[in-house]
Design an enzyme around this catalytic site. Structure first.
Site, PDB file in Angstrom:
ATOM      1  N   GLY A   1       0.922  -1.159  -0.054  1.00 56.08           N
ATOM      2  CA  GLY A   1       0.030   0.041   0.139  1.00 56.08           C
ATOM      3  C   GLY A   1       0.819   1.197   0.037  1.00 56.08           C
TER       4      GLY A   1
ATOM      5  CB  CYS B   1      24.367   1.347   6.765  1.00 60.38           C
ATOM      6  SG  CYS B   1      25.789   2.066   7.635  1.00 60.38           S
TER       7      CYS B   1
END
Ligand SMILES: Cc1ncc(COP(=O)(O)O)c(C=O)c1O
Length: 400
Positions: free
Chosen positions: A199, A324
């Site tokens: 969504g 990261c």
């Protein structure tokens, strides 16, 4: 400072009309649709309409929609369901450039005795269908391949893939989280057995998604519990978000053609102007088979994260595909799979547009980018020095 939001492949603004429509279902109509009383039970009708609206966006039947909490859940549920339905088959085919919601499930399955083929891509991020054909066997339970890549926008030839998958009797799951609302879809004439959507990528709130499951496909639920979603996904329905997703889907369908034409035009102007104004940069991904809202550009000799921080000072939101991990920046697995040179790999950033993106916003990015890149390159000890850059990256890797 106002925000220029060009990170729509990460998430999108919720359409204000969608918010207005869902609010009464948070504030006033908070019942449980499974209840016997009218207060709760009456919500079933609104949920049904929302389901029809969502089904219409992908040309499916409402009975083929299973609500989930997000795209990640849809991917997990589809893969697990396909394997549970065919316990005798132990082989899965996917690609090296999938989202972690697929890749990390596959990696875990490898530790559970499954054999996974990760199809390679070429420098434009495209698959080789001969490699797919050579990998398919009678033991292949599932082929799970994304419709369009979140980082580069490269679109895979899904129906050509599906035809080959069907020849071997495997199930075909497609992660269409980035493609739904941007590419017209019709499940009625499709080879797809299961399709994931989310969504928050189509201007609905976060926390709601759906899995399309073709009628007749044997499905085993990931979440066990109550009988919601025809026994395919337990848990009390997230009514406000389901209503929101229905209206968001209706608006996506309504705007699809005009919005994607507009976004493509803006994207192309951004891309072409940056390429013309800034030396040593190139577009990553398939130049033609690409989502209309996405551009991923590699600016050589500098770090993508440095560009992002500079853009951030102007309120411009974009993204780099780097992950990261333990304090060091790992270049994107997608760009790495494409075999891009180190110089491009580290300096790549993605701009992703939406129907809310304006000409003035694109003009602003075009205005600030050349100076940002020039300033960062002036500070880079390796400007115009591929060998020096490569050596520094290798040293950094050796010490990480
Ligand atoms: C291709 C793709 N698949 C799956 C997901 C996961 O979706 P969600 O954030 O709704 O879990 C994303 C999110 O970026 C995506 O881009």
């Amino acid at each position: 400072m106002s925000v220029i939001y060009l990170d729509n492949n990460a998430t999108t603004k919720v359409d204000p009309e969608v918010i207005d429509l869902m609010l009464p279902y948070l504030r006033d109509y908070y019942g449980n649709p499974s209840s016997m009383h009218t207060f709760g039970g009456q919500l079933g009708k609104a949920v049904k309409i929302a389901r029809q609206q969502l089904a219409a966006l992908i040309g499916a039947d409402e009975s083929e929609i299973v609500y989930t909490s997000c795209g990640t859940e849809g991917d997990n549920a589809a893969i697990r369901a396909a394997l549970l339905a065919q316990p005798e088959k132990r082989h899965i085919i996917t690609t090296q450039v999938e989202h972690p919601a697929v890749l990390n499930v596959c990696k875990q399955l490898e530790t559970q005795g499954y054999n996974v083929t990760y199809l390679s891509v070429n420098s434009q991020g495209q698959l080789d269908l001969n490699e797919l054909e050579a990998s398919l066997t009678g033991n292949t339970a599932l082929v799970t391949i994304m419709y369009a890549n979140n980082e580069t926008g490269t679109i895979f030839p899904i129906e050509q893939i599906g035809l080959r998958v069907k020849e071997y009797g495997a199930l075909f799951h497609v992660d269409a989280v980035q493609a739904v609302g941007k590419i017209p879809m019709n499940m009625k004439n499709s080879t797809i057995d299961m399709l994931t959507l989310s969504g928050h990528k189509i201007h609905a709130p976060k926390g709601i998604g759906a899995l399309y499951v073709r009628r007749g496909v044997r499905f085993r639920p990931l979440l066990l519990g109550g009988h919601q979603e025809r026994g395919r996904r337990a848990g009390t329905e997230n009514v406000p978000s389901i209503i929101a997703l229905g209206r968001a889907a209706e608006l996506e369908l309504l705007h699809l053609e005009e919005a994607t034409t507009r976004e493509r035009k803006l994207r192309d102007r951004l891309e072409q102007t940056l390429l013309a104004k800034i030396p040593d940069c190139e577009v990553n991904g398939d130049p033609t088979q690409r989502l209309p809202n996405t551009t991923n550009i590699g600016f050589k000799y500098i770090e993508g994260e440095a560009i992002l921080l500079s853009l951030n000072k102007y309120g411009i939101c974009a993204s780099s595909g780097s992950a990261c991990t333990s304090g060091s920046l790992e270049p994107s697995h997608v760009l790495r799979a494409m075999g891009l040179p180190y110089t491009t790999l580290h300096g790549s950033i993605r701009f992703s547009l939406s129907r809310y993106t304006t000409e003035a916003e694109i003009d602003r990015v075009i205005e600030v980018m050349p100076d940002i890149v020039a300033r960062l390159r002036a500070m880079s000890p390796f400007k115009n020095d591929d060998a020096g850059w490569l050596q520094s990256q290798e040293q950094a890797l050796a010490h990480s």
